[in-house]
Motif scaffolding. Sequence first.
Motif, PDB file in Angstrom:
ATOM      1  N   ASN A 127     -42.447  13.378  24.634  1.00  0.00           N
ATOM      2  CA  ASN A 127     -43.042  12.229  23.971  1.00  0.00           C
ATOM      3  C   ASN A 127     -44.482  12.567  23.595  1.00  0.00           C
ATOM      4  O   ASN A 127     -45.335  12.707  24.464  1.00  0.00           O
ATOM      5  N   ASN A 129     -46.803  10.858  22.518  1.00  0.00           N
ATOM      6  CA  ASN A 129     -47.785   9.852  22.950  1.00  0.00           C
ATOM      7  C   ASN A 129     -48.302  10.110  24.364  1.00  0.00           C
ATOM      8  O   ASN A 129     -49.271   9.496  24.788  1.00  0.00           O
ATOM      9  N   HIS A 130     -47.664  11.015  25.104  1.00  0.00           N
ATOM     10  CA  HIS A 130     -48.099  11.356  26.461  1.00  0.00           C
ATOM     11  C   HIS A 130     -49.139  12.471  26.465  1.00  0.00           C
ATOM     12  O   HIS A 130     -49.619  12.848  27.528  1.00  0.00           O
ATOM     13  N   VAL A 159     -51.912  16.847  28.945  1.00  0.00           N
ATOM     14  CA  VAL A 159     -51.216  15.625  29.317  1.00  0.00           C
ATOM     15  C   VAL A 159     -52.268  14.549  29.550  1.00  0.00           C
ATOM     16  O   VAL A 159     -53.269  14.777  30.228  1.00  0.00           O
ATOM     17  N   LYS A 160     -52.057  13.369  28.958  1.00  0.00           N
ATOM     18  CA  LYS A 160     -52.981  12.256  29.182  1.00  0.00           C
ATOM     19  C   LYS A 160     -52.925  11.880  30.658  1.00  0.00           C
ATOM     20  O   LYS A 160     -51.848  11.906  31.273  1.00  0.00           O
ATOM     21  N   TYR A 163     -50.175   9.826  32.276  1.00  0.00           N
ATOM     22  CA  TYR A 163     -48.807  10.347  32.258  1.00  0.00           C
ATOM     23  C   TYR A 163     -48.640  11.605  33.088  1.00  0.00           C
ATOM     24  O   TYR A 163     -47.573  12.211  33.089  1.00  0.00           O
ATOM     25  N   TYR A 167     -45.097  15.014  34.531  1.00  0.00           N
ATOM     26  CA  TYR A 167     -44.973  16.422  34.153  1.00  0.00           C
ATOM     27  C   TYR A 167     -45.490  17.357  35.247  1.00  0.00           C
ATOM     28  O   TYR A 167     -46.390  17.011  35.991  1.00  0.00           O
TER      29      TYR A 167
END
Length: 168
Positions: A127, A129-130, A159-160, A163, A167
């Motif tokens: 995704n 958006n992550h 990775v934000k 989130y 991960y």
Amino acid sequence: LYAIWKAKETYTVTFKVAEAQNDFGEIFSEDQNTTGKSIIYKVEEGTAFNHAIKWPKAVAANGYYFTNWDPDSYDKTYINSDLTFTANFAKKTEVNLDSGLIKVHDKKKTYGESDPDLTYDWPSSLNINHFDVDIYRQGVDTDLGEQVGDHEINMTVKVKPEYEYLYS
């Protein structure tokens, strides 16, 4: 006329790890000061749920994350039956961004024209958006944008923070 007294029922409220996910995590009960695959409360009939039960914390094992309780709430005020709440976990997605997973497109520019948009292919399994994605030309002052030659296109992907639990 006479009165008959009936003893109150005792019900079991169970918080447990989903059976197929026993290696994925545990449950921690702060009020019982215990950790395990299940936490059990014995509660007298008619007891207010929020007074008798403190939701335990689901703690994921390394490489996993907690997804939800099933059911995710109890909408009755008083306990009048046995209840079971199941903690569900999922495996974190392993991402190796250095493995060619993301392909940056080569671009050409003619002298005097504006810089082309820098583009890339993002894998459908992730995704976007992550992630924070930054793509740029290495060693080129884009304000001038007129330096002749080949220029490397670089990309940073992180990775934000909200989130990171998904991960590894």
